[in-house]
Design an enzyme around this catalytic site. Sequence first.
Site, PDB file in Angstrom:
ATOM      1  N   CYS A  84       0.881  -1.130   0.107  1.00  0.00           N
ATOM      2  CA  CYS A  84       0.125   0.039   0.167  1.00  0.00           C
ATOM      3  C   CYS A  84       0.877   1.285   0.032  1.00  0.00           C
ATOM      4  O   CYS A  84       1.335   1.557  -0.952  1.00  0.00           O
ATOM      5  CB  CYS A  84      -1.036   0.042   1.269  1.00  0.00           C
ATOM      6  SG  CYS A  84      -2.289   0.975   1.090  1.00  0.00           S
ATOM      7  N   HIS A 171      -3.820  -5.455   1.072  1.00  0.00           N
ATOM      8  CA  HIS A 171      -3.265  -5.767   2.137  1.00  0.00           C
ATOM      9  C   HIS A 171      -3.202  -7.229   2.235  1.00  0.00           C
ATOM     10  O   HIS A 171      -4.028  -8.015   2.645  1.00  0.00           O
ATOM     11  CB  HIS A 171      -3.983  -5.059   3.372  1.00  0.00           C
ATOM     12  CG  HIS A 171      -3.690  -3.528   3.580  1.00  0.00           C
ATOM     13  ND1 HIS A 171      -2.580  -3.112   4.413  1.00  0.00           N
ATOM     14  CD2 HIS A 171      -4.258  -2.317   3.171  1.00  0.00           C
ATOM     15  CE1 HIS A 171      -2.550  -1.864   4.151  1.00  0.00           C
ATOM     16  NE2 HIS A 171      -3.656  -1.550   3.426  1.00  0.00           N
ATOM     17  N   GLU A 173      -1.656  -9.313   4.440  1.00  0.00           N
ATOM     18  CA  GLU A 173      -1.477  -9.539   5.766  1.00  0.00           C
ATOM     19  C   GLU A 173      -2.945  -9.769   6.240  1.00  0.00           C
ATOM     20  O   GLU A 173      -3.035 -10.185   7.432  1.00  0.00           O
ATOM     21  CB  GLU A 173      -0.709  -8.590   6.593  1.00  0.00           C
ATOM     22  CG  GLU A 173      -1.276  -7.338   6.921  1.00  0.00           C
ATOM     23  CD  GLU A 173      -1.187  -6.164   5.614  1.00  0.00           C
ATOM     24  OE1 GLU A 173      -1.228  -5.080   6.045  1.00  0.00           O
ATOM     25  OE2 GLU A 173      -0.712  -6.688   4.771  1.00  0.00           O
TER      26      GLU A 173
END
Length: 512
Positions: A84, A171, A173
């Site tokens: 990002c 993202h 994660e």
Amino acid sequence: MKKQHDTIIVLDFGSQYNQLIARRIREFGVYSELHPHTITAEEIKEINPKGIIFSGGPNSVYGEGALHCDEKIFDLGLPIFGICYGMQLMTQKFGGKVERANHREYGKAVLKVENESKLYANLPEEQVVWMSHGDLVTGLPEGFVVDATSESCPIAGMSNEAKNLYGVQFHPEVRHSEHGNDLIKNFVFGVCGCSEGWNMENFIEVELEKIRETVGDKKVLCALSGGVDSSVVAVLIHKAIGDQLTCIFVDHGLLRKGEAEGVMKTFSEGFHMNVIKVDAKERFMNKLKGVEDPEQKRKIIGNEFIYVFDDEASKLEGMDFLAQGTLYTDIVESGTATAQTIKSHHNVGGLPEDMQFKLIEPLNTLFKDEVRVLGSELGIPDEIVWRQPFPGPGLGIRVLGEITEEKLEIVRESDAILREEIIKAGLDREIWQYFTALPGMRSVGVMGDERTYDYTVGIRAVTSIDGMTADWARIPWDVLEKISVRIVNEVKHVNRIVYDVTSKPPATIEWE
């Protein structure tokens, strides 16, 4: 001491998800550390990582107060993965174009893989990912290619494989990104060439050696609360140096039912540790008399604990080290300049300046879930390893308003019933935290054909991964009914039970 494992470092640019990145990597068996974005290239060279991840963040790379990194980091020749904001920063550094999006993109999006770089090896051509950004890359830097696109993001992924530079706008994660773990794995193993070597067995071996080297023939003092962190610290250090460790257990009268007895039985009898128990109930209750403000209660309990601990420590001779259960999360969060104080931290604050101890913090590289795994490896009983998170002020902040012996007994007994029934129902590993609280309000009821005017008990149960955010737990109605019936029938001065169905945010987990 020789490093036993490969390392990936994560540079923190302010993302709420930055700890998740490090935790995901550790779950793969590779060690990962979180560092501020201000870390220098020279400091990174000393760490000797196999790769670097730039986290996301709330800023715009062109905005006032934009966070940047030491540009020499790009000259280290290490693989870099920008997530990002991290991708936008990389784009800006290499001459690409970043612009404000027409509207902020937040939520799930379908990603289409256009170029199977090492990052996307063996991943499907279409996958759901989690977006959270206000800017986007509109022009590639020289030498980069588009790896992936989405409907709202024409450059959702990019790479320069000759330089081992990768970036994604989403993202990976976050669990909403369905193949996010695999993508991070591809970076860690496929790009950086890491090997698995981070596990609790190795950690114990290295940490025991480190403790022995640090302490030598000197003595260590540990404040033992019976909670997970202090318990694991005490057992780990005791395993390293045996009787050179002395623990002080302060019973402030604000513990759960059977807790004080359980601590002494487990550690003094079970692990044969030198534990000094201090009965300070009366001392704490006298200080708390008439106090209603929650912040004032916290400060009184925290300060009094320090004074009691100081009094006991001064009676002991030759103590050189103080052991603390500081976690990696504590270190990371204490370094966050923008964090607001919502309530004073549960753990006791700093010790008096004249207590000249050297600190030992063997858990300061571990997350909470890793501490539990470590506890199990050390043979600590499940009832302690999986013990509910319990604030330092104890039941003192679960009795709203002034604390009295009667109110403490209501919370203590109702909480014991709740815990017993949750365990019976097999929900104790599913629910992050559950407890009862006494809001201090009374209501009218009818018991045995007589009117009553008694206390209301609140039940709080939440699901969470790390306690930073939480959702109220969907406990089956029949279990809630059983808990309610038992509390009303078995705990004196209670005629009503309520269940808290508020998430965090907007509420905190504890009521005070």
